[in-house]
Design a protein around this motif. Sequence first.
Motif: not given
Length: 337
Positions: A42-49, A185-192, A196-200
């Motif tokens: 799981l990865r988070i796009d910091i700019g979008k956060l 809830w961050l759950d509500l903006v999960f898609n935003d 998923t980074a399949y290659r670590s």
Amino acid sequence: MSRGECMIFVDDSNLWIEAQKFATSGNSHMPKLQDSDRDPRLRIDIGKLVESLRRKHRTQGPSFLYDSRPPPNDSVWESFARNNTETNIYDRDHSGKENEVDNSISVGMTRNATELRVEAKYNPKAAEKKDKTSFIVVTGDRDIMPAVKSVLECNIRVELWGWKSGIANEFLDLAANDDLLSVHWLDLVFNDICFTAYRSTRRVKGVDGGKTMVLRDVSESDEDAICDQLLNTRQLFWKTRLDRDADLCIEFPKVSQIERLIIEARKLLPGITILSWPEYRGPFFDNDHTDAMKAVNTYELLDVTFSAKNEYDDEPQRISTSTSYPSISHKKWTLTV
């Protein structure tokens, strides 16, 4: 038009750990993982956060990230820094606890709130600024409760953002009795904000044949779409490629019966030739049955026993033929006859 300024305080470990738990829980965004309670891909796009926290119309004021090591998360910290956030990194204690992180967040919140209150007492413009300022606190840790109360006592609005499963009930009770506190809830903006980074980014040499399937002639542009389909296996996996061609290896680190997953993968991806590792290796490897692999991408949860030497050792490894497959190790290893 700006609706005021927001000051952001992020508990990084809490943000990432709870996000990884949410990703495995089974939701409208991703199937439930059956073999893990956290998804380290799981990865988070910091700019979008940050954009989600600002809600677009507010100005980002002084912002602070708090985290600990080990493990090092340089890429994450640098991403926050590029988004106008001061990073505060501390070493864990010998038991692996992050006491200094919690204390630092509390001190930072209290200090900034006190400064705003004192300035507002003597300066009308500062008073107007305080009235338009919100503290955005990204955590669910109840240890931050005293600091949240201190900010509220300064008559400053607080928005608490966190994953629903990780927010202490005490915050919900407090929000019900204080209009200056709201819980989101961050759950509500999960898609935003998440992907998923399949290659670590971890680099470990080797492949476990008993846990690996090979997808023949897969273009790089199709990799993520294929991996999205393989999420329906509900098993943790990662991807890598052989040096010599366009064949894609998918490794499932926690499975005991890869044959069942190969059958399932063939149903999910009917247009692709999918082979077990022994089926693939026989026809396509040279006479000595060895082949150097590119870095195999594996994942490991945040852990205080992190060893930089083991994680990033680049010494070349060789893979030999085998009819039995030992369990995967986080250290470097080879398959043996």
